[in-house]
Design a protein around this motif. Sequence first.
Motif: not given
Length: 67
Positions: A49-67
């Motif tokens: 579950a912790a690994g899946i959470a890390l994958i989700a955080i990584g996907v969020f970081l890639i998709l997020a737009k830097t402002e």
Amino acid sequence: MSEEKPIGLTVAEKFLGLLVILIGALTVNFTYNDPPEDVVAPFAGIFIAAGIALIAIGVFLILAKTE
């Protein structure tokens, strides 16, 4: 007027996202394929579950737009 985004910050965020996805995928892979010893085997789900959470955080970081 539009403000220019620092390119270094955007690249660093995307690289960190890829690194977090890699660590999460390795965590899930090693926990699932090489089950831990009998003492910690009941807690293997926590690490998956912790690994899946890390994958989700990584996907969020890639998709997020830097402002």
